[in-house]
Design a protein around this motif. Structure first.
Motif, PDB file in Angstrom:
ATOM      1  N   VAL A  27      46.499 -19.737  -2.413  1.00 33.60           N
ATOM      2  CA  VAL A  27      47.861 -19.435  -2.870  1.00 33.60           C
ATOM      3  C   VAL A  27      48.089 -17.926  -2.900  1.00 33.60           C
ATOM      4  O   VAL A  27      49.145 -17.434  -2.469  1.00 33.60           O
ATOM      5  N   TRP A  28      47.114 -17.190  -3.390  1.00 36.70           N
ATOM      6  CA  TRP A  28      47.229 -15.736  -3.431  1.00 36.70           C
ATOM      7  C   TRP A  28      47.374 -15.160  -2.016  1.00 36.70           C
ATOM      8  O   TRP A  28      48.178 -14.252  -1.765  1.00 36.70           O
ATOM      9  N   GLY A  29      46.602 -15.692  -1.084  1.00 36.27           N
ATOM     10  CA  GLY A  29      46.708 -15.256   0.309  1.00 36.27           C
ATOM     11  C   GLY A  29      48.078 -15.551   0.892  1.00 36.27           C
ATOM     12  O   GLY A  29      48.654 -14.728   1.619  1.00 36.27           O
ATOM     13  N   LYS A  30      48.623 -16.726   0.578  1.00 34.76           N
ATOM     14  CA  LYS A  30      49.962 -17.068   1.061  1.00 34.76           C
ATOM     15  C   LYS A  30      51.011 -16.125   0.483  1.00 34.76           C
ATOM     16  O   LYS A  30      51.935 -15.718   1.183  1.00 34.76           O
ATOM     17  N   VAL A  31      50.867 -15.776  -0.787  1.00 33.40           N
ATOM     18  CA  VAL A  31      51.819 -14.855  -1.424  1.00 33.40           C
ATOM     19  C   VAL A  31      51.764 -13.493  -0.742  1.00 33.40           C
ATOM     20  O   VAL A  31      52.812 -12.888  -0.459  1.00 33.40           O
ATOM     21  N   LEU A  32      50.565 -12.994  -0.457  1.00 32.09           N
ATOM     22  CA  LEU A  32      50.442 -11.701   0.223  1.00 32.09           C
ATOM     23  C   LEU A  32      51.083 -11.728   1.606  1.00 32.09           C
ATOM     24  O   LEU A  32      51.764 -10.787   2.003  1.00 32.09           O
TER      25      LEU A  32
END
Length: 71
Positions: free
Chosen positions: A24-29
């Motif tokens: 999820v963090w990677g998608k947000v970035l």
């Protein structure tokens, strides 16, 4: 013996949750970069991609370990 299974299950589920958080963090970035246009750093995109790949691999590994635990 039952406490070993429960503690192992708790550990695997915790690691799976961490893996999902990484994805999820990677998608947000990656989404922040695409919404910011050309001025955004490509470093954010590569970091996001790395987090998605690592989180996905971690989740897949833990799912297989869970399947091994119950097989």
């Amino acid at each position: 013996m039952e406490t070993d299974i429960l503690s192992s299950l708790a550990l695997h589920l915790t690691i799976i949750l961490c893996a999902v958080a990484l994805v999820v963090w990677g998608k947000v970035l990656r989404d922040c970069k695409s919404s910011a246009g050309n001025s955004a750093s490509s470093n954010d995109t590569s970091t996001g991609t790395t987090l998605i790949v690592c989180g996905g691999l971690m989740a897949i590994t833990q799912v297989f370990k869970l399947l091994e635990l119950f097989a």
